[in-house]
Design an enzyme around this catalytic site. Structure first.
Site, PDB file in Angstrom:
ATOM      1  N   ARG A 214      49.328 -45.654 -23.776  1.00 18.99           N
ATOM      2  CA  ARG A 214      50.251 -46.535 -23.111  1.00 18.99           C
ATOM      3  C   ARG A 214      50.686 -47.664 -24.355  1.00 18.99           C
ATOM      4  O   ARG A 214      51.641 -48.147 -24.149  1.00 18.99           O
ATOM      5  CB  ARG A 214      49.646 -47.375 -21.796  1.00 18.99           C
ATOM      6  CG  ARG A 214      49.478 -46.265 -20.638  1.00 18.99           C
ATOM      7  CD  ARG A 214      48.948 -46.805 -19.455  1.00 18.99           C
ATOM      8  NE  ARG A 214      47.604 -47.097 -19.232  1.00 18.99           N
ATOM      9  CZ  ARG A 214      46.745 -46.211 -18.590  1.00 18.99           C
ATOM     10  NH1 ARG A 214      47.345 -45.258 -17.842  1.00 18.99           N
ATOM     11  NH2 ARG A 214      45.597 -46.345 -18.570  1.00 18.99           N
ATOM     12  N   PHE A 230      56.841 -40.084 -13.045  1.00 22.52           N
ATOM     13  CA  PHE A 230      55.417 -40.014 -12.494  1.00 22.52           C
ATOM     14  C   PHE A 230      54.380 -41.176 -12.858  1.00 22.52           C
ATOM     15  O   PHE A 230      53.593 -41.214 -13.384  1.00 22.52           O
ATOM     16  CB  PHE A 230      54.895 -38.775 -13.259  1.00 22.52           C
ATOM     17  CG  PHE A 230      55.604 -37.392 -13.007  1.00 22.52           C
ATOM     18  CD1 PHE A 230      55.964 -36.607 -11.851  1.00 22.52           C
ATOM     19  CD2 PHE A 230      56.369 -37.080 -14.035  1.00 22.52           C
ATOM     20  CE1 PHE A 230      56.640 -35.384 -11.676  1.00 22.52           C
ATOM     21  CE2 PHE A 230      57.248 -35.934 -13.950  1.00 22.52           C
ATOM     22  CZ  PHE A 230      57.399 -35.063 -12.816  1.00 22.52           C
ATOM     23  N   ASP A 252      57.896 -42.411  -8.664  1.00 26.93           N
ATOM     24  CA  ASP A 252      56.936 -41.556  -8.355  1.00 26.93           C
ATOM     25  C   ASP A 252      57.169 -41.037  -6.904  1.00 26.93           C
ATOM     26  O   ASP A 252      57.898 -41.819  -6.178  1.00 26.93           O
ATOM     27  CB  ASP A 252      55.509 -42.354  -8.178  1.00 26.93           C
ATOM     28  CG  ASP A 252      54.545 -41.393  -8.250  1.00 26.93           C
ATOM     29  OD1 ASP A 252      53.811 -41.359  -9.393  1.00 26.93           O
ATOM     30  OD2 ASP A 252      53.907 -41.029  -6.994  1.00 26.93           O
ATOM     31  N   ASP A 301      54.963 -38.193 -17.580  1.00 25.96           N
ATOM     32  CA  ASP A 301      53.398 -38.345 -17.440  1.00 25.96           C
ATOM     33  C   ASP A 301      53.058 -37.580 -16.103  1.00 25.96           C
ATOM     34  O   ASP A 301      52.462 -38.127 -15.128  1.00 25.96           O
ATOM     35  CB  ASP A 301      52.793 -39.633 -17.437  1.00 25.96           C
ATOM     36  CG  ASP A 301      51.403 -39.816 -17.513  1.00 25.96           C
ATOM     37  OD1 ASP A 301      50.659 -38.693 -17.544  1.00 25.96           O
ATOM     38  OD2 ASP A 301      50.740 -40.625 -16.780  1.00 25.96           O
ATOM     39  N   CYS A 341      48.324 -33.300 -18.617  1.00 27.50           N
ATOM     40  CA  CYS A 341      46.715 -33.692 -18.579  1.00 27.50           C
ATOM     41  C   CYS A 341      45.961 -32.365 -18.026  1.00 27.50           C
ATOM     42  O   CYS A 341      44.716 -32.447 -17.469  1.00 27.50           O
ATOM     43  CB  CYS A 341      46.601 -34.695 -17.444  1.00 27.50           C
ATOM     44  SG  CYS A 341      47.352 -34.115 -15.915  1.00 27.50           S
TER      45      CYS A 341
END
Length: 400
Positions: A214, A230, A252, A301, A341
């Site tokens: 970030r 996201f 989101d 993300d 991730c």
């Protein structure tokens, strides 16, 4: 009573011998004694050579999770204190400890245990039977270690509500360990204020692993028009806003997350420039493209599309599609930050998928940098499961 022992098959235990932390059921030749699930067992090679001590669980495909590589090592309070002290000393050297992950399971040699520190609150997640039985002792030791360093903890909340616990024969549970306290905790990271919901937020309440990723996008976002996909509780969007972005849209699919993101924007005085929308990113991006929208910076993300090996093929399509759409929304010379991730989405596969998306989008990518998870989520070589976050920043150049 003599400790039970697990004997490996000849030629097995290669990952363990290379430094890994797990022994799978198909690597075991025999079990000497009758170990109770969750108890400690000795681990020996086929020829009787002692390889250390670990937790045994007959219900799990991960039959043994290693606690020590030293044969005959007593796993007692002094041993656990040493593990906890080492974990904290490592964080003090490598990260901002105001909020950080203090214990990261196998990578801190405490298999199946995660402990996050949010200001003066600890959030624990226990994912394996053996460590579950020791978690309260480990937490008491951790509080002692922190207090000795002048760090007071006012409360502990358990978030052992992950489905993976069922594979260990454990119930999913959450709640206070010790005295109750307000479960909305304010933290500061990279100069950004957040309200973390440790009771009902995702996982332990906040994703600390992206801390320095970030920070890395801040320098790209000054005077920029930014799209954060996201966004969850707005972390990348708020880093863009605090860095001086002219406008930021965070998206989101969770209204709960969007509501929390708006609260976080207010905490930072950014509500005028950082806006949030509840929408399905896969639906919204094609619509923005049809409207001719262009952004200086697009951030992707997404959650872990690949949660098992069986889901990798479908996940690859999802990553390819989302990157293709994202690239088309970046103006010529703008920037794309994109990540995965998922442990199962390997570096090689993720890189290949991005390259395919770039060809389909008719853009050229100039790599700015490649990053991974923050150092408080250390990657233990030979324990592949500890390496999961892949993060790229690219400049997007149109074909001319």
């Amino acid at each position: 009573m003599e400790q039970a022992a697990v004997i490996l098959k000849k030629g097995e235990g290669r990952t363990l011998k290379a430094g890994g932390a797990w022994i799978f059921d198909n690597e075991i030749d025999k079990v000497e004694g009758t170990p109770e699930d969750g108890s400690l067992v000795e681990v020996r090679d086929f020829d009787g050579y002692g390889m250390g001590t670990g937790f045994y669980n007959s219900r799990s495909k991960i039959r043994v999770r290693m606690m020590s590589r030293k044969a005959g090592q007593p796993i007692d309070r002094d041993f656990l204190r040493m593990r906890v002290q080492n974990a904290w000393d490592y964080r003090k050297k490598t990260v901002d400890t105001s909020s950080c992950r203090i214990i990261f399971g196998e990578a801190d040699f405490l298999p199946g245990l995660v402990v996050d520190k949010f200001s003066d609150v600890l959030v624990v997640q226990s994912l394996a039977l053996g460590i579950d039985r020791m978690k309260e002792e480990i937490l008491s030791l951790l509080v002692e270690v922190l207090r000795a360093d002048g760090v007071e903890i006012r409360g502990i909340y358990e978030r052992s509500d992950a489905k993976v616990r069922e594979q260990e024969g454990l119930p999913r549970q959450k709640g206070f360990i010790g005295a109750e306290f307000p479960t909305r905790v304010q933290i500061v990271e990279n100069g950004v204020r957040y309200e973390v919901d440790v009771e009902d937020g995702q996982k332990t309440g906040f994703f600390l692993d992206q801390k320095y990723n970030r920070l890395a996008i801040q320098r790209l976002c000054r005077d920029a028009r930014v799209l954060d996909c996201f966004t969850h509780t707005g972390s990348f969007a708020l880093n863009a806003g605090i860095a001086g972005a002219s406008s930021v849209l965070g998206v989101d699919a969770s209204q709960l997350a969007v509501d929390q993101a708006r609260i976080n924007a207010e905490l930072n005085g950014l509500s005028d420039r950082v806006q949030f929308q509840c929408a399905d990113v896969f639906d919204l991006l094609p619509e923005l493209e049809r409207q001719g929208e262009q952004f200086d910076v697009v951030i992707l993300d997404p959650p872990a599309f690949a949660k098992s090996r069986a889901s990798v093929k479908n996940a690859t399509r999802g990553y390819r599609d989302i990157n293709l759409r994202g690239m088309k929304l970046v103006r010529d010379g703008g920037y794309l930050a994109t990540c995965s991730c998922s442990h199962f989405m390997t570096y090689e596969l993720f890189t290949q998928t991005i390259a395919q998306a770039a060809r389909s989008a008719h853009v050229r990518l100039r790599q700015v940098e490649y990053r991974t998870q923050a150092p408080d989520h250390p990657i233990l070589w030979a324990a592949d499961e500890s390496y999961y976050l892949k993060f790229y920043i690219f400049q997007v150049c149109r074909e001319k």
